[in-house]
Each structure stands twice: as structure tokens, then as C-alpha cells.
Design an enzyme around this catalytic site. Structure first.
Site, PDB file in Angstrom:
ATOM      1  N   ASP A  18      81.879  81.469 -29.542  1.00  0.00           N
ATOM      2  CA  ASP A  18      80.740  80.599 -29.315  1.00  0.00           C
ATOM      3  C   ASP A  18      79.506  81.324 -29.861  1.00  0.00           C
ATOM      4  OD1 ASP A  18      79.108  78.515 -28.057  1.00  0.00           O
ATOM      5  OD2 ASP A  18      78.602  80.057 -26.577  1.00  0.00           O
ATOM      6  N   ASP A  20      75.471  80.458 -28.993  1.00  0.00           N
ATOM      7  CA  ASP A  20      74.374  80.626 -28.043  1.00  0.00           C
ATOM      8  C   ASP A  20      74.880  81.181 -26.716  1.00  0.00           C
ATOM      9  OD1 ASP A  20      71.953  79.370 -29.409  1.00  0.00           O
ATOM     10  OD2 ASP A  20      73.452  77.806 -29.648  1.00  0.00           O
TER      11      ASP A  20
END
Length: 224
Positions: A18, A20
Site C-alpha cells: 500500500d 499512504d
């Protein structure tokens, strides 16, 4: 230097990250933009902010069910505001060094951000996007559905169940689980330990990657 192998020394075909909250922190910028938007909609900002992380903007707006708004237009306006505001976006400790040690064909970024915003934030954090880069633009349904992680694994030519997902938010953790992957929780932006059965680390400092004779990845952590 001695190291301990995580996940029982299991090797993985690839790592899926991922963005953020996992490779970089954009909380300050994102919460500024979303707070302004939420206030204009008459929402309780403090109650709303914890619900937006790890999901596509369009899904967040749609799920609110606000009357009389154009969901796509609102999401586009939020996207532009986020592209314009990257103040405070920075890498999570040790992320750049850890990524640079990975074979380029063995990892991907899988983000709920649209591609333009993802590239802007990676640039602001001093991180280089990988060859396989799955964004909100690449899937019809975002996290917690597993589509994005399944797509990234497919583009790398491996099975998602043979991958390790690096995540921070509940929606992303669930997406990794539903893809059949193993999950490591990055807790750098958490104010309290995540409620999860998966192992977690505070940053990439002290993490190492080893490869076996087939080029598969083994995650290690400095001992002591």
C-alpha cells in the site's frame, strides 16, 4: 549483525505495498483537504476523518449517501485539492532504503489513490514508483475488495496467496486477507496498536530482505 526471520522464515514470490500510511505519510495533507470538504458538507469532522483512510475518494463520498451531490464531481474536486497540497508528505522511516534492496520485478505499489495523486505523493516523499503500480484508476471496486491486490500479483506473474502485503488501514488489511495474501501491518502512523492478528512493525528501520536460491523473498528483522 544477527537477524530474525519473520513469518517463520517463509519465502514469498513478491511484496505488495500500500502507499499512504505504509510507504509514506500523507495524513496531514489528506486530513486538511478532507476536513475542509467535510465542513462544507455539514459533517462531523472528527467522526468522519477516521473513516476515509485506505479507500478510494469516490467510494468514501458515495458511501456517505449525501443528498443532492454529484459524487464524481466531488471526488474530482477532492483529488485536485490533494494534488495541490502535499505539504508534510514524507517517507516512512527506512522505506526508500528497503525498497531499493528489492529486486525490481518482485514488488508493486497498490494504492487507493488515483494515479496522478499517487505519483505526486511519491515524488514529494522522494520515492520512485515501481514497474508494477496499481492505482484507483485500475480497478472498478476498491479496497476492502481484493481486486487491486489480485491485479498486482497477476501483473507480477505470481499468485496473490504467494505474496506478502504491507498495509496500515483496516480496508487495506481486509483486501490483503481476501486476496489470500499474508499481511504485515505498518504502524508508523498509528496512535495506538492496530487491532489485528497480523504482525506489525513501526517502520522499515531494522527490516532486511534476503533471497533464496530461486530469488524468492524472505523478510528479516535485526535482532536485539
Amino acid at each position: 549483525m544477527t537477524t530474525d526471520a519473520l513469518f517463520g522464515g517463509r519465502s514469498f514470490a513478491a511484496f505488495l505495498f500500500d502507499m499512504d500510511g505504509t510507504l509514506l505519510t500523507s495524513i496531514e495533507a489528506a486530513e486538511r483537504v478532507w476536513s475542509d470538504w467535510a465542513r462544507r458538507q455539514g459533517l462531523d469532522v472528527e467522526a468522519f476523518l477516521p473513516t476515509l483512510h485506505g479507500k478510494r475518494a469516490i467510494d468514501t463520498v458515495r458511501q456517505l449517501g449525501l443528498p443532492g451531490i454529484d459524487v464524481e464531481a466531488e471526488a474530482e474536486a477532492i483529488l485536485q485539492a490533494e494534488i495541490d497540497d502535499v505539504d508534510g508528505v514524507r517517507e516512512i522511516g527506512g522505506a526508500a532504503g528497503f525498497l531499493s534492496a528489492l529486486p525490481p520485478d518482485r514488488w508493486a505499489v497498490v494504492t487507493s489513490a488515483p494515479r496522478l495523486l499517487a505519483l505526486r505523493r511519491l515524488e514529494a516523499a522522494g520515492l520512485t514508483p515501481p514497474a508494477v503500480f496499481v492505482t484507483a484508476d485500475d480497478v472498478t471496486i476498491g479496497k476492502p475488495e481484493p481486486d487491486c491486490y489480485l491485479l498486482a500479483a497477476s501483473r507480477l506473474g505470481v499468485a496473490a496467496s504467494d505474496c506478502l502485503v504491507f498495509e496500515d488501514a483496516p480496508a487495506g488489511i481486509e483486501a490483503g486477507e481476501r486476496a489470500g495474501a499474508s499481511v504485515l501491518v505498518i504502524q508508523a502512523t498509528h496512535t495506538a496498536p492496530a487491532a489485528t492478528v497480523h504482525p506489525g512493525v513501526g517502520s522499515y528501520d531494522g527490516l532486511r530482505v534476503a533471497t533464496d536460491t530461486e530469488g524468492r523473498l524472505i523478510l528479516e528483522r535485526e535482532a536485539g
